[in-house]
Design an enzyme around this catalytic site. Structure first.
Site, PDB file in Angstrom:
ATOM      1  N   LYS A  13      26.955  48.869  22.316  1.00 12.92           N
ATOM      2  CA  LYS A  13      25.852  49.835  22.362  1.00 12.92           C
ATOM      3  C   LYS A  13      24.608  49.227  23.005  1.00 12.92           C
ATOM      4  O   LYS A  13      23.959  49.861  23.819  1.00 12.92           O
ATOM      5  CB  LYS A  13      25.493  50.343  20.954  1.00 12.92           C
ATOM      6  CG  LYS A  13      26.573  51.179  20.303  1.00 12.92           C
ATOM      7  CD  LYS A  13      26.061  51.883  19.045  1.00 12.92           C
ATOM      8  CE  LYS A  13      25.620  50.922  17.942  1.00 12.92           C
ATOM      9  NZ  LYS A  13      26.714  50.115  17.389  1.00 12.92           N
ATOM     10  N   ARG A  89      22.262  56.371  11.230  1.00 13.39           N
ATOM     11  CA  ARG A  89      23.441  55.639  10.770  1.00 13.39           C
ATOM     12  C   ARG A  89      24.031  56.259   9.515  1.00 13.39           C
ATOM     13  O   ARG A  89      25.066  55.796   9.043  1.00 13.39           O
ATOM     14  CB  ARG A  89      23.026  54.202  10.456  1.00 13.39           C
ATOM     15  CG  ARG A  89      23.688  53.137  11.324  1.00 13.39           C
ATOM     16  CD  ARG A  89      23.143  51.807  10.877  1.00 13.39           C
ATOM     17  NE  ARG A  89      23.840  50.690  11.397  1.00 13.39           N
ATOM     18  CZ  ARG A  89      23.436  49.960  12.442  1.00 13.39           C
ATOM     19  NH1 ARG A  89      22.374  50.302  13.113  1.00 13.39           N
ATOM     20  NH2 ARG A  89      24.126  48.897  12.795  1.00 13.39           N
ATOM     21  N   ARG A 128      29.440  37.335  21.726  1.00 11.58           N
ATOM     22  CA  ARG A 128      28.148  37.993  21.925  1.00 11.58           C
ATOM     23  C   ARG A 128      26.991  37.000  21.782  1.00 11.58           C
ATOM     24  O   ARG A 128      26.967  36.173  20.876  1.00 11.58           O
ATOM     25  CB  ARG A 128      27.974  39.118  20.912  1.00 11.58           C
ATOM     26  CG  ARG A 128      26.607  39.767  21.020  1.00 11.58           C
ATOM     27  CD  ARG A 128      26.609  41.157  20.568  1.00 11.58           C
ATOM     28  NE  ARG A 128      26.628  41.286  19.115  1.00 11.58           N
ATOM     29  CZ  ARG A 128      26.440  42.448  18.514  1.00 11.58           C
ATOM     30  NH1 ARG A 128      26.237  43.538  19.220  1.00 11.58           N
ATOM     31  NH2 ARG A 128      26.475  42.512  17.201  1.00 11.58           N
ATOM     32  N   ARG A 161      23.866  36.004  16.853  1.00 13.54           N
ATOM     33  CA  ARG A 161      23.250  36.637  15.685  1.00 13.54           C
ATOM     34  C   ARG A 161      23.916  36.146  14.415  1.00 13.54           C
ATOM     35  O   ARG A 161      25.142  36.046  14.365  1.00 13.54           O
ATOM     36  CB  ARG A 161      23.410  38.162  15.793  1.00 13.54           C
ATOM     37  CG  ARG A 161      22.378  38.797  16.667  1.00 13.54           C
ATOM     38  CD  ARG A 161      22.658  40.239  16.947  1.00 13.54           C
ATOM     39  NE  ARG A 161      23.024  41.039  15.786  1.00 13.54           N
ATOM     40  CZ  ARG A 161      23.158  42.368  15.823  1.00 13.54           C
ATOM     41  NH1 ARG A 161      22.945  43.006  16.953  1.00 13.54           N
ATOM     42  NH2 ARG A 161      23.494  43.032  14.758  1.00 13.54           N
ATOM     43  N   ARG A 172      30.314  44.499   7.929  1.00 14.65           N
ATOM     44  CA  ARG A 172      29.597  45.480   8.758  1.00 14.65           C
ATOM     45  C   ARG A 172      30.525  46.601   9.194  1.00 14.65           C
ATOM     46  O   ARG A 172      30.128  47.769   9.222  1.00 14.65           O
ATOM     47  CB  ARG A 172      28.983  44.795   9.985  1.00 14.65           C
ATOM     48  CG  ARG A 172      27.828  43.881   9.607  1.00 14.65           C
ATOM     49  CD  ARG A 172      27.388  43.025  10.760  1.00 14.65           C
ATOM     50  NE  ARG A 172      26.815  43.796  11.841  1.00 14.65           N
ATOM     51  CZ  ARG A 172      26.662  43.325  13.079  1.00 14.65           C
ATOM     52  NH1 ARG A 172      27.059  42.104  13.379  1.00 14.65           N
ATOM     53  NH2 ARG A 172      26.119  44.077  13.994  1.00 14.65           N
TER      54      ARG A 172
END
Ligand code: AMP
Length: 220
Positions: A13, A89, A128, A161, A172
């Site tokens: 995203k 969300r 990432r 992260r 998550r």
């Protein structure tokens, strides 16, 4: 143009949001980036956010997120539209967004649902990297920076992260399935949802998004 980007964590995203924002000249509003930034700067809001354990993948309470978004979308750069990434969300957040927009006589143009197989998503997390200065997102394999480890925009050292840790990623994804996945049906019902195959290269995914937004595939 007012857009919402939906999709599980790690689906890409952030990468697509940056491109859409640049292409259409609308601000990219990422609630996750707003929270991480406030925590990193140690503001009063950041200390409050820290208590909700976003580093462990837990959601910030709806009223806190809603207030942050309400303030942000009233800033002058949002006058011609905005792209929401990571908000709404939950169903109550989506209902509140509808109310905000109705009050301002604004209309949500589309909800882009980025979808990819779970195995691809898990693989993406491990590679990432994010820029702590401007929140640009990279992937060491699929979307590498021009110079390894450094942000293309500002040259800062890229970081992983803390919530991309595999145990936290599992949490998550569970939280997403429980609380956010119902939004797919919610927006499907309102006729605003467009699903994009996000398992492809970022460039191809972006091409699909632009094609959808330009209306070329609206009837498929
Ligand atoms: P993201 O960068 O979108 O993956 O968001 C990072 C984290 O911030 C999430 O795992 C949540 O802990 C928190 N967060 C971001 N947006 C929201 C939201 N709309 N509602 C609740 N928590 C959020």
């Amino acid at each position: 143009m007012i857009l919402v980007l939906l999709g599980p964590p790690g689906v890409g995203k952030g990468t697509q949001a940056s491109r859409i924002s640049l292409h259409y000249g609308i601000p990219h509003i990422s609630t996750g980036a707003m929270f991480r930034d406030a925590v990193a700067r140690g503001t009063e809001f950041g200390r409050r956010i820290q208590r909700y354990r976003i580093d462990k993948g837990e959601y910030v309470p709806d009223d806190v997120v809603i207030e942050a978004v309400r303030q942000r979308i009233h800033e002058p750069d949002c006058a011609t539209g905005f792209l929401l990434d990571g908000f709404p969300r939950t169903i109550p957040q989506a209902e509140t967004l509808n109310r905000f927009l109705a009050e301002e006589k604004l209309r949500l143009n589309a909800v882009l649902n980025l979808a990819a197989p779970i195995d691809d998503i898990v693989k993406r997390f491990s590679g990432r990297r994010v820029c702590p200065v401007d929140n640009a997102t990279y992937h060491i394999e699929y979307n590498p920076p021009l110079q390894p480890g450094l942000c293309d925009e500002c040259g800062a050292q890229l970081e992983q992260r803390p919530d991309d840790d595999p145990v936290i990623v599992k949490r998550r994804l569970d939280v997403y399935n429980e609380k956010t996945a119902p939004l797919v049906d919610y927006y499907e019902t309102s006729g605003l949802l467009r699903t994009v195959d996000a398992s492809r290269e970022p460039e191809t995914v972006f091409g699909q998004i632009v094609a959808l937004l330009e209306g070329w595939q609206w009837h498929i």
